[in-house]
Design a protein around this motif. Structure first.
Motif, PDB file in Angstrom:
ATOM      1  N   UNK A 124     115.799 -20.003  27.250  1.00 44.12           N
ATOM      2  CA  UNK A 124     114.399 -20.387  27.417  1.00 44.12           C
ATOM      3  C   UNK A 124     113.534 -19.494  26.528  1.00 44.12           C
ATOM      4  N   UNK A 125     113.589 -19.761  25.216  1.00 41.00           N
ATOM      5  CA  UNK A 125     112.871 -18.925  24.256  1.00 41.00           C
ATOM      6  C   UNK A 125     111.365 -18.988  24.455  1.00 41.00           C
ATOM      7  N   UNK A 126     110.873 -20.127  24.918  1.00 44.86           N
ATOM      8  CA  UNK A 126     109.441 -20.249  25.178  1.00 44.86           C
ATOM      9  C   UNK A 126     108.986 -19.175  26.155  1.00 44.86           C
ATOM     10  N   UNK A 127     109.702 -19.059  27.268  1.00 46.77           N
ATOM     11  CA  UNK A 127     109.340 -18.073  28.290  1.00 46.77           C
ATOM     12  C   UNK A 127     109.548 -16.654  27.776  1.00 46.77           C
ATOM     13  N   UNK A 128     110.641 -16.427  27.052  1.00 49.11           N
ATOM     14  CA  UNK A 128     110.926 -15.089  26.529  1.00 49.11           C
ATOM     15  C   UNK A 128     109.850 -14.623  25.549  1.00 49.11           C
ATOM     16  N   UNK A 129     109.459 -15.510  24.655  1.00 48.39           N
ATOM     17  CA  UNK A 129     108.463 -15.137  23.639  1.00 48.39           C
ATOM     18  C   UNK A 129     107.115 -14.825  24.283  1.00 48.39           C
ATOM     19  N   UNK A 130     106.734 -15.634  25.264  1.00 49.49           N
ATOM     20  CA  UNK A 130     105.455 -15.390  25.926  1.00 49.49           C
ATOM     21  C   UNK A 130     105.496 -14.083  26.709  1.00 49.49           C
ATOM     22  N   UNK A 131     106.632 -13.785  27.328  1.00 54.13           N
ATOM     23  CA  UNK A 131     106.808 -12.541  28.083  1.00 54.13           C
ATOM     24  C   UNK A 131     106.599 -11.332  27.166  1.00 54.13           C
ATOM     25  N   UNK A 132     107.255 -11.336  26.005  1.00 57.05           N
ATOM     26  CA  UNK A 132     107.142 -10.205  25.079  1.00 57.05           C
ATOM     27  C   UNK A 132     105.737 -10.132  24.477  1.00 57.05           C
ATOM     28  N   UNK A 133     105.149 -11.297  24.199  1.00 60.70           N
ATOM     29  CA  UNK A 133     103.782 -11.306  23.668  1.00 60.70           C
ATOM     30  C   UNK A 133     102.817 -10.645  24.650  1.00 60.70           C
ATOM     31  N   UNK A 134     103.031 -10.857  25.927  1.00 56.60           N
ATOM     32  CA  UNK A 134     102.148 -10.267  26.936  1.00 56.60           C
ATOM     33  C   UNK A 134     102.247  -8.742  26.970  1.00 56.60           C
ATOM     34  N   UNK A 135     103.341  -8.170  26.463  1.00 60.07           N
ATOM     35  CA  UNK A 135     103.475  -6.711  26.419  1.00 60.07           C
ATOM     36  C   UNK A 135     102.970  -6.126  25.108  1.00 60.07           C
ATOM     37  N   UNK A 136     102.604  -6.989  24.169  1.00 56.23           N
ATOM     38  CA  UNK A 136     102.231  -6.531  22.835  1.00 56.23           C
ATOM     39  C   UNK A 136     100.965  -5.681  22.843  1.00 56.23           C
ATOM     40  N   UNK A 137     101.023  -4.539  22.159  1.00 54.80           N
ATOM     41  CA  UNK A 137      99.863  -3.670  22.007  1.00 54.80           C
ATOM     42  C   UNK A 137      99.390  -3.617  20.563  1.00 54.80           C
ATOM     43  N   UNK A 138      99.999  -4.425  19.705  1.00 53.52           N
ATOM     44  CA  UNK A 138      99.609  -4.478  18.301  1.00 53.52           C
ATOM     45  C   UNK A 138      98.455  -5.435  18.072  1.00 53.52           C
ATOM     46  N   UNK A 139      98.152  -5.655  16.810  1.00 45.44           N
ATOM     47  CA  UNK A 139      97.016  -6.500  16.450  1.00 45.44           C
ATOM     48  C   UNK A 139      97.447  -7.953  16.278  1.00 45.44           C
ATOM     49  N   UNK A 140      96.464  -8.838  16.346  1.00 45.35           N
ATOM     50  CA  UNK A 140      96.722 -10.262  16.129  1.00 45.35           C
ATOM     51  C   UNK A 140      97.208 -10.496  14.705  1.00 45.35           C
ATOM     52  N   UNK A 141      96.651  -9.754  13.742  1.00 48.80           N
ATOM     53  CA  UNK A 141      97.082  -9.886  12.355  1.00 48.80           C
ATOM     54  C   UNK A 141      98.545  -9.521  12.175  1.00 48.80           C
ATOM     55  N   UNK A 142      99.000  -8.490  12.882  1.00 46.31           N
ATOM     56  CA  UNK A 142     100.407  -8.108  12.787  1.00 46.31           C
ATOM     57  C   UNK A 142     101.311  -9.225  13.280  1.00 46.31           C
ATOM     58  N   UNK A 143     100.879  -9.919  14.334  1.00 44.35           N
ATOM     59  CA  UNK A 143     101.672 -11.024  14.873  1.00 44.35           C
ATOM     60  C   UNK A 143     101.718 -12.174  13.874  1.00 44.35           C
ATOM     61  N   UNK A 144     100.556 -12.569  13.364  1.00 42.68           N
ATOM     62  CA  UNK A 144     100.499 -13.754  12.504  1.00 42.68           C
ATOM     63  C   UNK A 144     101.000 -13.484  11.092  1.00 42.68           C
ATOM     64  N   UNK A 145     100.681 -12.324  10.529  1.00 39.51           N
ATOM     65  CA  UNK A 145     101.061 -12.027   9.142  1.00 39.51           C
ATOM     66  C   UNK A 145     102.477 -11.470   9.030  1.00 39.51           C
ATOM     67  N   UNK A 146     102.831 -10.579   9.961  1.00 42.67           N
ATOM     68  CA  UNK A 146     104.135  -9.911   9.882  1.00 42.67           C
ATOM     69  C   UNK A 146     105.168 -10.459  10.862  1.00 42.67           C
ATOM     70  N   UNK A 147     104.715 -11.156  11.896  1.00 44.98           N
ATOM     71  CA  UNK A 147     105.638 -11.527  12.964  1.00 44.98           C
ATOM     72  C   UNK A 147     106.060 -10.299  13.743  1.00 44.98           C
ATOM     73  N   UNK A 148     105.159  -9.336  13.894  1.00 47.16           N
ATOM     74  CA  UNK A 148     105.479  -8.031  14.477  1.00 47.16           C
ATOM     75  C   UNK A 148     104.760  -7.827  15.801  1.00 47.16           C
ATOM     76  N   UNK A 149     105.535  -7.415  16.809  1.00 38.76           N
ATOM     77  CA  UNK A 149     105.000  -7.048  18.111  1.00 38.76           C
ATOM     78  C   UNK A 149     105.273  -5.571  18.347  1.00 38.76           C
ATOM     79  N   UNK A 150     104.349  -4.876  19.012  1.00 41.87           N
ATOM     80  CA  UNK A 150     104.497  -3.436  19.252  1.00 41.87           C
ATOM     81  C   UNK A 150     104.509  -3.148  20.745  1.00 41.87           C
ATOM     82  N   UNK A 151     105.480  -2.325  21.153  1.00 43.73           N
ATOM     83  CA  UNK A 151     105.547  -1.866  22.541  1.00 43.73           C
ATOM     84  C   UNK A 151     105.734  -0.358  22.544  1.00 43.73           C
TER      85      UNK A 151
END
Length: 348
Positions: free
Chosen positions: A294-321
């Motif tokens: 269930x990648x949909x649920x997994x991705x949303x779960x990790x996104x909710x923990x993200x402390x990085x910027x929106x640009x990092x997500x969209x430009x780099x595909x990068x999440x920070x914890x």
């Protein structure tokens, strides 16, 4: 009398509803691993009552307090009789990496990483986790880097000779963790006799060939504990299958690292229908959207923990914890976990 158009609309509506019904039945009724949807939050979600998502800090604490990475229980069932304790590495994963790491990267196999030029940034981390058979050839170095500290693999890699597990250099001089889908109830005898992929003999052979190597088998109870936390913190019911290698790897690295950067788990603007960066023709959107996992649920779960910027997500595909305040993890039976908010540290 209904018009011809109304009859057609009714017919196609009926067909769609039937297809939806059988799709849901296939995903949730075909419960191969005998999963129990037993938690209160799931019951609330199913009845469409108000669902209250946890904060970033509390979500991370759910992982820290309830999901502990465990290796094969060599003192139980068939593994005790087979003397697996003599086959296992001398040190546990946490003894091996007892001081943990300050910065870590978990690099997914997504084709979206192509063209990112993130290789140098990825290699600048103290530890890098990679997944399954992801290659490290020169043609990909600029985008994915070259460093590997840990590799999490599904059991197919050991069971299927086409992956060249015994000869490919990507499986040497690193820490390796292999997992295989087992029943939710965790019956070790049944799992040993009927694994998803027949990898136990390959594991035994590899350990005898390279006894100094750090190759671990995951205790199935680890990923089902992770699945429990995922289902409790997802508003809808999720697939009754183990979490993906990527989601498992993120959970493992969160217990080893002060800061974890996750690359292309949540796809960037370079999103592609091609599955993996090293494949030319495997065009399958399920690699991003999910089907078995269930990648949909997994991705949303990790996104909710993200402390990085929106640009990092969209430009780099990068999440920070950010996960711990101390650099010495003191891997014993119990230890303290911490997470970081935007302004201060909070203990779990």
């Amino acid at each position: 009398m209904w018009s011809k158009r109304a009859r057609l609309v009714s017919f196609y509506t009926f067909v769609i509803l039937v297809l939806v019904f059988f799709s849901v039945h296939f995903l949730f009724g075909r419960n191969r691993f005998q999963v129990t949807f037993r938690h209160k939050k799931v019951a609330i979600a199913v009845t469409r009552a108000k669902y209250m998502p946890l904060s970033k800090h509390d979500l991370l604490c759910e992982l820290k307090n309830r999901v502990w990475f465990k290796t094969l229980p060599s003192t139980e069932g068939p593994f005790k009789a087979l003397n697996y304790s003599q086959l296992e590495p001398k040190d546990t994963l946490y003894q091996l990496h007892h001081d943990g790491f300050k910065t870590c990267a978990a690099v997914m196999n997504s084709a979206a990483i192509l063209g990112s030029n993130l290789g140098e940034e990825i290699d600048s981390h103290d530890a890098v986790m990679r997944f399954n058979s992801a290659p490290l050839s020169e043609q990909y170095k600029a985008d994915i880097g070259a460093k590997t500290t840990l590799r999490l693999m599904n059991s197919q890699l050991l069971a299927n000779p086409s992956y060249n597990f015994f000869t490919d250099p990507i499986y040497r001089n690193i820490t390796m963790i292999v997992w295989d889908p087992a029943a939710y109830t965790g019956d070790m005898q049944e799992w040993y006799e009927n694994p998803d992929a027949n990898f136990f003999s390959s594991y035994e052979k590899r350990r005898k060939m390279f006894p100094q190597e750090n190759l671990y088998i995951t205790d199935p109870r680890f990923y089902w504990e992770l699945w429990d936390v995922l289902q409790e913190n997802t508003e809808a019911m999720i697939h009754p299958n183990p979490p993906s290698s990527g989601f498992q790897g993120i959970a493992i690295m969160l217990s080893l690292c002060n800061q974890l950067d996750v690359y292309e788990f949540l796809p960037s603007e370079r999103i592609s229908v091609k599955c993996h960066y090293y494949e030319k023709w495997n065009l399958n959107p399920a690699c991003t959207l999910g089907w078995w996992h269930d990648l949909r649920a997994e991705k949303y779960f990790v996104l909710r923990m993200n402390l990085g910027t929106k640009d990092d997500v969209t430009k780099k595909g990068k999440l920070e914890c950010y996960t711990m305040s101390n650099t010495s993890h003191k891997r014993a039976q119990t230890f303290d976990f911490y997470s970081v908010s935007s302004t201060s540290l909070h203990s779990c």
